[in-house]
Design a protein around this motif. Structure first.
Motif, PDB file in Angstrom:
ATOM      1  N   GLU A  18       0.827  -1.206   0.000  1.00  0.00           N
ATOM      2  CA  GLU A  18       0.000   0.000   0.000  1.00  0.00           C
ATOM      3  C   GLU A  18       0.856   1.248   0.000  1.00  0.00           C
ATOM      4  O   GLU A  18       1.787   1.383   0.801  1.00  0.00           O
ATOM      5  CB  GLU A  18      -0.913   0.003   1.229  1.00  0.00           C
ATOM      6  N   PHE A  19       0.536   2.165  -0.908  1.00  0.00           N
ATOM      7  CA  PHE A  19       1.250   3.428  -0.977  1.00  0.00           C
ATOM      8  C   PHE A  19       0.976   4.239   0.285  1.00  0.00           C
ATOM      9  O   PHE A  19      -0.162   4.296   0.762  1.00  0.00           O
ATOM     10  CB  PHE A  19       0.784   4.199  -2.208  1.00  0.00           C
ATOM     11  N   PRO A  20       1.992   4.891   0.851  1.00  0.00           N
ATOM     12  CA  PRO A  20       1.799   5.652   2.095  1.00  0.00           C
ATOM     13  C   PRO A  20       0.789   6.784   1.929  1.00  0.00           C
ATOM     14  O   PRO A  20       0.593   7.308   0.826  1.00  0.00           O
ATOM     15  CB  PRO A  20       3.196   6.207   2.389  1.00  0.00           C
ATOM     16  N   SER A  21       0.168   7.161   3.019  1.00  0.00           N
ATOM     17  CA  SER A  21      -0.749   8.301   2.988  1.00  0.00           C
ATOM     18  C   SER A  21       0.044   9.571   2.698  1.00  0.00           C
ATOM     19  O   SER A  21       1.230   9.664   3.025  1.00  0.00           O
ATOM     20  CB  SER A  21      -1.488   8.441   4.323  1.00  0.00           C
ATOM     21  N   ILE A  29      -2.966  10.419  -5.900  1.00  0.00           N
ATOM     22  CA  ILE A  29      -3.240   9.198  -5.165  1.00  0.00           C
ATOM     23  C   ILE A  29      -4.693   8.736  -5.320  1.00  0.00           C
ATOM     24  O   ILE A  29      -4.966   7.542  -5.425  1.00  0.00           O
ATOM     25  CB  ILE A  29      -2.869   9.370  -3.667  1.00  0.00           C
ATOM     26  N   LYS A  30      -5.647   9.673  -5.372  1.00  0.00           N
ATOM     27  CA  LYS A  30      -7.062   9.293  -5.508  1.00  0.00           C
ATOM     28  C   LYS A  30      -7.455   8.991  -6.954  1.00  0.00           C
ATOM     29  O   LYS A  30      -8.538   8.477  -7.210  1.00  0.00           O
ATOM     30  CB  LYS A  30      -7.953  10.393  -4.934  1.00  0.00           C
ATOM     31  N   LEU A  31      -6.572   9.329  -7.882  1.00  0.00           N
ATOM     32  CA  LEU A  31      -6.862   9.128  -9.304  1.00  0.00           C
ATOM     33  C   LEU A  31      -6.035   8.009  -9.910  1.00  0.00           C
ATOM     34  O   LEU A  31      -6.231   7.664 -11.079  1.00  0.00           O
ATOM     35  CB  LEU A  31      -6.581  10.423 -10.085  1.00  0.00           C
ATOM     36  N   VAL A  32      -5.131   7.437  -9.149  1.00  0.00           N
ATOM     37  CA  VAL A  32      -4.128   6.547  -9.728  1.00  0.00           C
ATOM     38  C   VAL A  32      -4.735   5.286 -10.334  1.00  0.00           C
ATOM     39  O   VAL A  32      -4.282   4.802 -11.386  1.00  0.00           O
ATOM     40  CB  VAL A  32      -3.040   6.218  -8.691  1.00  0.00           C
ATOM     41  N   GLY A  55       5.036  10.244  -6.181  1.00  0.00           N
ATOM     42  CA  GLY A  55       5.373   8.891  -6.609  1.00  0.00           C
ATOM     43  C   GLY A  55       4.183   7.965  -6.716  1.00  0.00           C
ATOM     44  O   GLY A  55       4.349   6.765  -6.972  1.00  0.00           O
ATOM     45  N   ALA A  56       2.965   8.482  -6.555  1.00  0.00           N
ATOM     46  CA  ALA A  56       1.782   7.619  -6.553  1.00  0.00           C
ATOM     47  C   ALA A  56       1.600   6.879  -7.875  1.00  0.00           C
ATOM     48  O   ALA A  56       1.293   5.678  -7.885  1.00  0.00           O
ATOM     49  CB  ALA A  56       0.536   8.452  -6.235  1.00  0.00           C
ATOM     50  N   ALA A  83      13.130   6.108  -2.029  1.00  0.00           N
ATOM     51  CA  ALA A  83      12.631   5.273  -0.935  1.00  0.00           C
ATOM     52  C   ALA A  83      11.603   4.245  -1.405  1.00  0.00           C
ATOM     53  O   ALA A  83      11.615   3.095  -0.945  1.00  0.00           O
ATOM     54  CB  ALA A  83      12.023   6.153   0.152  1.00  0.00           C
ATOM     55  N   LEU A  84      10.712   4.657  -2.317  1.00  0.00           N
ATOM     56  CA  LEU A  84       9.543   3.827  -2.628  1.00  0.00           C
ATOM     57  C   LEU A  84       9.557   3.202  -4.013  1.00  0.00           C
ATOM     58  O   LEU A  84       8.852   2.213  -4.240  1.00  0.00           O
ATOM     59  CB  LEU A  84       8.268   4.666  -2.477  1.00  0.00           C
ATOM     60  N   ILE A  85      10.334   3.752  -4.943  1.00  0.00           N
ATOM     61  CA  ILE A  85      10.357   3.217  -6.310  1.00  0.00           C
ATOM     62  C   ILE A  85      11.650   2.447  -6.567  1.00  0.00           C
ATOM     63  O   ILE A  85      11.623   1.254  -6.881  1.00  0.00           O
ATOM     64  CB  ILE A  85      10.182   4.334  -7.358  1.00  0.00           C
ATOM     65  N   GLU A  86      12.797   3.098  -6.422  1.00  0.00           N
ATOM     66  CA  GLU A  86      14.067   2.403  -6.658  1.00  0.00           C
ATOM     67  C   GLU A  86      14.341   1.353  -5.591  1.00  0.00           C
ATOM     68  O   GLU A  86      14.841   0.263  -5.876  1.00  0.00           O
ATOM     69  CB  GLU A  86      15.212   3.412  -6.720  1.00  0.00           C
ATOM     70  N   ASN A  87      14.031   1.662  -4.366  1.00  0.00           N
ATOM     71  CA  ASN A  87      14.288   0.752  -3.255  1.00  0.00           C
ATOM     72  C   ASN A  87      13.363  -0.462  -3.334  1.00  0.00           C
ATOM     73  O   ASN A  87      12.138  -0.331  -3.281  1.00  0.00           O
ATOM     74  CB  ASN A  87      14.075   1.501  -1.933  1.00  0.00           C
TER      75      ASN A  87
END
Length: 359
Positions: A18-21, A29-32, A55-56, A83-87
């Motif tokens: 789950e993507f962070p808030s 984030i609401k349209l992804v 990054g959403a 933090a969230l894509i490359e990692n």
């Protein structure tokens, strides 16, 4: 942490992570999921999110098993991508988080925020906490652990701000004895350290391996090297009145935290809220925005081009479609419908997605 192959990930998207808030202005984030539905049937494996922001969208593409390159010109956003894509695997353990929240012997702690931002965004005690924490974060040698910790610090700073922005000096709003029609005083009063732990937890849970060599970059969108099957473009929006969404202005404090000793050289001391000195930006200039889009479309004309924008912006929907048709023979326009961003007073604006492909 589970390990999947790229083949498995493509067939079975990992939607369990789950993507962070986030409270970021303009976040998709609401349209992804709607955006993904519009591109899911297109034939692509490699993709670039050229204006990555939160990054959403890049994260949703990573979930789908794509090889994702996240890019953003702002350094603090780049760390989100790192933090969230490359990692793909690195997390911060509880002991490391506790050390980040402690004053440790042998470390010379910065006092920059405390000395330069008193009574602007946070209390003196909170400013001192930010100084201590960012100093500890800078001691981390693993780039992904640094990025995760920096992400959590930024999110903690944002959530404790009225309007979640740094656009004006308004600390007084948090403490005014008035009837409130917005905001959450309990959220503002919650200690920084608690929010930091919460956001570290969210970031850790979001880390996963999709079997692809994803990467994060910190470049001008046109300067990103390489070729991509699909390029997603979500630039700053200029309203029909010519008012641009200036992310550097909104989040200059977070960008400053990336600068260490250089921060003071870039502060506009004439501004009450100690913003960073403005930088020329063609994406925020109504006189240059058409040329900016044209240059970008030309740069990525060999890719599927997907553009997020607003129906009432500059350029207009028809102008954007015409610009894209110079390089892509088939342009499809999708409308999400009524979608209102935080602080927006325009109820008529619609989210649009332009998709440029070959026949």
């Amino acid at each position: 942490m589970r390990k999947t192959t790229a083949y498995q990930q493509t067939l079975f998207p990992d939607l369990t992570v789950e993507f962070p808030s986030t409270r970021y202005q303009g976040s998709k984030i609401k349209l992804v999921d709607w955006i993904w539905q519009q591109v899911a049937d297109l034939d692509f494996k490699t993709c670039l999110d050229a204006f990555g922001g939160t990054g959403a969208v890049a994260y949703r593409l990573k979930q789908a098993g794509k090889q994702v390159t996240y890019n953003d010109l702002l350094h603090f956003n780049y760390y989100i991508g790192l933090a969230l894509i490359e990692n793909n695997r690195v997390c911060l353990n509880p002991e490391e988080v506790s050390r980040l929240l402690q004053s440790r012997p042998g470390i010379i702690y910065s006092h920059f925020v405390h000395d330069n931002f008193s009574d602007i965004y946070f209390t003196d005690e909170e400013n001192a906490w930010i100084d201590q924490t960012i100093t500890n974060i800078r001691c981390l040698t693993d780039p992904y652990k640094f990025a995760l910790a920096f992400f959590a610090l930024c999110q903690a700073c944002i959530i404790k701000r009225p309007y979640n922005l740094f656009h004006r000096k308004n600390l007084y709003i948090r403490f005014a004895e008035v009837e409130r029609s917005f905001g959450n005083k309990a959220t503002w009063d919650r200690p920084f350290a608690e929010w930091f732990r919460i956001f570290i937890g969210e970031a850790n849970r979001a880390v996963f391996d999709n079997g692809q060599p994803n990467r994060a970059l910190n470049l001008d969108a046109i300067a990103v090297p390489g070729k991509y099957d699909l390029v997603y473009v979500d630039p700053p929006y200029i309203s029909r009145r010519g008012v641009a969404t200036d992310y550097l202005s909104f989040y200059h404090f977070l960008e400053g935290l990336t600068m260490s000793e250089e921060w003071g050289k870039h502060i506009d001391r004439g501004s009450k809220h100690h913003r960073l000195k403005p930088r020329p930006n063609e994406w925020a200039d109504r006189k240059r925005i058409h040329t900016a889009f044209d240059r970008l479309f030309q740069r990525y004309q060999e890719s599927i081009i997907v553009v997020s924008y607003r129906s009432d912006g500059i350029p207009s929907e028809s102008e954007l479609a015409s610009l894209l048709k110079r390089y892509k023979p088939h342009v499809r326009v999708e409308h999400f419908g009524q979608y209102k961003y935080v602080l927006s007073t325009n109820s008529e604006s619609k989210e649009i997605l332009l998709i440029g492909t070959e026949p």
